[in-house]
Scaffold this motif. Structure first.
Motif, PDB file in Angstrom:
ATOM      1  N   LEU A 164      21.662  -6.167  10.637  1.00 18.00           N
ATOM      2  CA  LEU A 164      21.393  -5.945   9.215  1.00 18.00           C
ATOM      3  C   LEU A 164      20.639  -7.118   8.602  1.00 18.00           C
ATOM      4  N   LYS A 165      20.916  -8.337   9.082  1.00 19.14           N
ATOM      5  CA  LYS A 165      20.202  -9.511   8.576  1.00 19.14           C
ATOM      6  C   LYS A 165      18.735  -9.449   8.965  1.00 19.14           C
ATOM      7  N   ILE A 166      18.445  -9.004  10.178  1.00 18.82           N
ATOM      8  CA  ILE A 166      17.051  -8.861  10.608  1.00 18.82           C
ATOM      9  C   ILE A 166      16.341  -7.840   9.731  1.00 18.82           C
ATOM     10  N   ILE A 167      17.013  -6.731   9.432  1.00 23.55           N
ATOM     11  CA  ILE A 167      16.422  -5.706   8.569  1.00 23.55           C
ATOM     12  C   ILE A 167      16.131  -6.278   7.183  1.00 23.55           C
ATOM     13  N   GLU A 168      17.080  -7.043   6.648  1.00 21.84           N
ATOM     14  CA  GLU A 168      16.888  -7.664   5.336  1.00 21.84           C
ATOM     15  C   GLU A 168      15.674  -8.590   5.342  1.00 21.84           C
ATOM     16  N   LEU A 169      15.535  -9.404   6.380  1.00 26.05           N
ATOM     17  CA  LEU A 169      14.405 -10.334   6.472  1.00 26.05           C
ATOM     18  C   LEU A 169      13.093  -9.595   6.656  1.00 26.05           C
ATOM     19  N   ALA A 170      13.112  -8.522   7.440  1.00 32.29           N
ATOM     20  CA  ALA A 170      11.899  -7.735   7.665  1.00 32.29           C
ATOM     21  C   ALA A 170      11.438  -7.055   6.376  1.00 32.29           C
ATOM     22  N   LYS A 171      12.385  -6.609   5.559  1.00 29.29           N
ATOM     23  CA  LYS A 171      12.047  -5.967   4.277  1.00 29.29           C
ATOM     24  C   LYS A 171      11.396  -6.953   3.319  1.00 29.29           C
ATOM     25  N   ARG A 172      11.671  -8.244   3.538  1.00 22.67           N
ATOM     26  CA  ARG A 172      11.046  -9.284   2.705  1.00 22.67           C
ATOM     27  C   ARG A 172       9.673  -9.684   3.241  1.00 22.67           C
ATOM     28  N   ASN A 173       9.230  -8.967   4.285  1.00 20.67           N
ATOM     29  CA  ASN A 173       7.910  -9.192   4.902  1.00 20.67           C
ATOM     30  C   ASN A 173       7.755 -10.586   5.503  1.00 20.67           C
ATOM     31  N   LEU A 174       8.867 -11.150   5.995  1.00 21.91           N
ATOM     32  CA  LEU A 174       8.764 -12.400   6.732  1.00 21.91           C
ATOM     33  C   LEU A 174       8.125 -12.119   8.091  1.00 21.91           C
ATOM     34  N   ASN A 175       7.411 -13.087   8.625  1.00 19.42           N
ATOM     35  CA  ASN A 175       6.817 -12.878   9.948  1.00 19.42           C
ATOM     36  C   ASN A 175       7.858 -13.131  11.031  1.00 19.42           C
ATOM     37  N   SER A 176       7.494 -12.842  12.265  1.00 22.01           N
ATOM     38  CA  SER A 176       8.476 -12.903  13.358  1.00 22.01           C
ATOM     39  C   SER A 176       9.009 -14.317  13.591  1.00 22.01           C
ATOM     40  N   GLN A 177       8.170 -15.327  13.422  1.00 15.20           N
ATOM     41  CA  GLN A 177       8.623 -16.705  13.611  1.00 15.20           C
ATOM     42  C   GLN A 177       9.635 -17.092  12.542  1.00 15.20           C
ATOM     43  N   GLU A 178       9.371 -16.695  11.312  1.00 17.08           N
ATOM     44  CA  GLU A 178      10.307 -16.981  10.221  1.00 17.08           C
ATOM     45  C   GLU A 178      11.635 -16.265  10.446  1.00 17.08           C
ATOM     46  N   ILE A 179      11.562 -15.020  10.916  1.00 13.13           N
ATOM     47  CA  ILE A 179      12.783 -14.263  11.197  1.00 13.13           C
ATOM     48  C   ILE A 179      13.559 -14.927  12.326  1.00 13.13           C
ATOM     49  N   ASN A 180      12.863 -15.330  13.383  1.00 15.99           N
ATOM     50  CA  ASN A 180      13.527 -16.004  14.501  1.00 15.99           C
ATOM     51  C   ASN A 180      14.288 -17.235  14.038  1.00 15.99           C
ATOM     52  N   ASN A 181      13.665 -18.029  13.187  1.00 19.10           N
ATOM     53  CA  ASN A 181      14.294 -19.253  12.701  1.00 19.10           C
ATOM     54  C   ASN A 181      15.534 -18.955  11.857  1.00 19.10           C
ATOM     55  N   LYS A 182      15.387 -17.995  10.959  1.00 21.68           N
ATOM     56  CA  LYS A 182      16.489 -17.677  10.049  1.00 21.68           C
ATOM     57  C   LYS A 182      17.631 -16.960  10.760  1.00 21.68           C
ATOM     58  N   ILE A 183      17.301 -16.166  11.775  1.00 17.77           N
ATOM     59  CA  ILE A 183      18.360 -15.414  12.450  1.00 17.77           C
ATOM     60  C   ILE A 183      19.228 -16.342  13.305  1.00 17.77           C
ATOM     61  N   LYS A 184      18.652 -17.421  13.793  1.00 20.87           N
ATOM     62  CA  LYS A 184      19.457 -18.407  14.524  1.00 20.87           C
ATOM     63  C   LYS A 184      20.510 -19.017  13.601  1.00 20.87           C
ATOM     64  N   GLU A 185      20.114 -19.326  12.374  1.00 20.91           N
ATOM     65  CA  GLU A 185      21.059 -19.853  11.388  1.00 20.91           C
ATOM     66  C   GLU A 185      22.117 -18.806  11.062  1.00 20.91           C
ATOM     67  N   SER A 186      21.687 -17.556  10.946  1.00 18.53           N
ATOM     68  CA  SER A 186      22.592 -16.465  10.601  1.00 18.53           C
ATOM     69  C   SER A 186      23.644 -16.242  11.684  1.00 18.53           C
TER      70      SER A 186
END
Length: 288
Positions: free
Chosen positions: A130-152
């Protein structure tokens, strides 16, 4: 969304969420054996088999490399890139199967597939998706998602309790001494609370003379999140149960009585997880 979500079945998200976000799901294989023709869901079948004196251990196996490869190809036709979240690599070979499947894609597609080890399972894994979906809806790129999902992932917690230790023994996935210890603890009115830590299951603590599983888990959740809630942080919760919706609903109501909490979903625990801890078990996960 330009980025699509994929997961193995252990993420335990409800079907309506899966359909809404077009989540690709790699299913576990389940061999019901003598339980096949019994009525109800997998846990109801298990109870009925016990009632009838039918001795049958349901066998499960992880999704194959080909299962992941097929889903990768399918979802790359729908999305520019995909993120695949798996159950903890320390509990299953599913993560490795997904990584190997990625290598069978054509070179130009391999960089469009991101395989994530949730270091969790069930509701915890579902919250990561669900966190990945939330980040994708914010139009973050894959590198930004990778970084944030590690924290999550580091902030995703899971607690679980079983109703009866006999299912641990029946599963055959634990050393022989573990169920014996749990049975002895039950006679002393002691119930362990399990947690996920660094991708592995361990004992978070014990409860004596508990009223029910929902109350025991709520007490642990309340203590663990008190500081964050006081600081105004939002706590997102997922709950799964092994065919005990009343306990799951009671837990949800208690959690929502606290400020700064939100229950994202309640769902049945998939059998590859719930089958080892048995009917009426309860799992609670959350993210800050």
């Amino acid at each position: 969304m330009k980025i699509g979500p994929i997961s193995d079945e252990a993420f335990d998200l409800p079907e309506e969420i899966i359909e809404k976000y077009k989540i690709g799901v790699a299913r576990f294989k389940i061999d019901l054996q003598e339980l096949k023709n019994l009525p109800g869901n997998i846990y109801q079948k298990t109870r009925e088999a016990e009632r009838r004196g039918i001795e049958s251990v349901v066998k499960t196996s992880q999704p194959s490399i080909n299962d992941f490869l097929s889903i990768f190809k399918e979802k790359l036709n729908e999305f520019e890139e995909v993120f695949c979240v798996t159950i903890s690599s320390k509990l299953s070979g599913t993560y490795n199967a997904a990584v190997q499947a990625k290598k069978f894609l054509q070179k130009e597609f391999q960089d469009k597939v991101h395989v994530i080890d949730s270091l969790n399972g069930s509701a915890g894994q579902g919250l990561v998706v669900l966190k990945i979906i939330e980040l994708a809806k914010r139009n973050l790129n894959s590198q930004e998602i990778n970084n944030k999902i590690k924290e999550s992932i580091e902030k995703t917690k899971l607690l679980g309790m079983y109703h009866d230790p006999k299912w641990l023994k029946a599963s055959g996935r634990f050393p022989r001494f573990v169920p014996a210890i749990m049975e002895k603890a039950e006679k002393m009115s002691i119930n362990p609370v399990f947690k996920m830590e660094n991708g592995k299951l361990s004992v978070a603590g014990v409860k004596r003379n508990i009223i029910d599983l929902s109350s025991a888990l709520f007490e642990e959740f309340d203590k663990a999140t008190k500081k964050a809630r006081r600081e105004g942080k939002k706590i997102i919760v997922g709950i799964t149960h092994a065919d005990d919706i009343s306990q799951a609903t009671k837990l949800k109501e208690m959690i929502l009585s606290l400020k700064n909490t939100e229950v994202a979903f309640i769902n049945l625990t998939c059998f590859p997880i719930g089958g080892h801890i048995g009917p009426n078990s309860l799992i609670l996960s959350w993210q800050e």
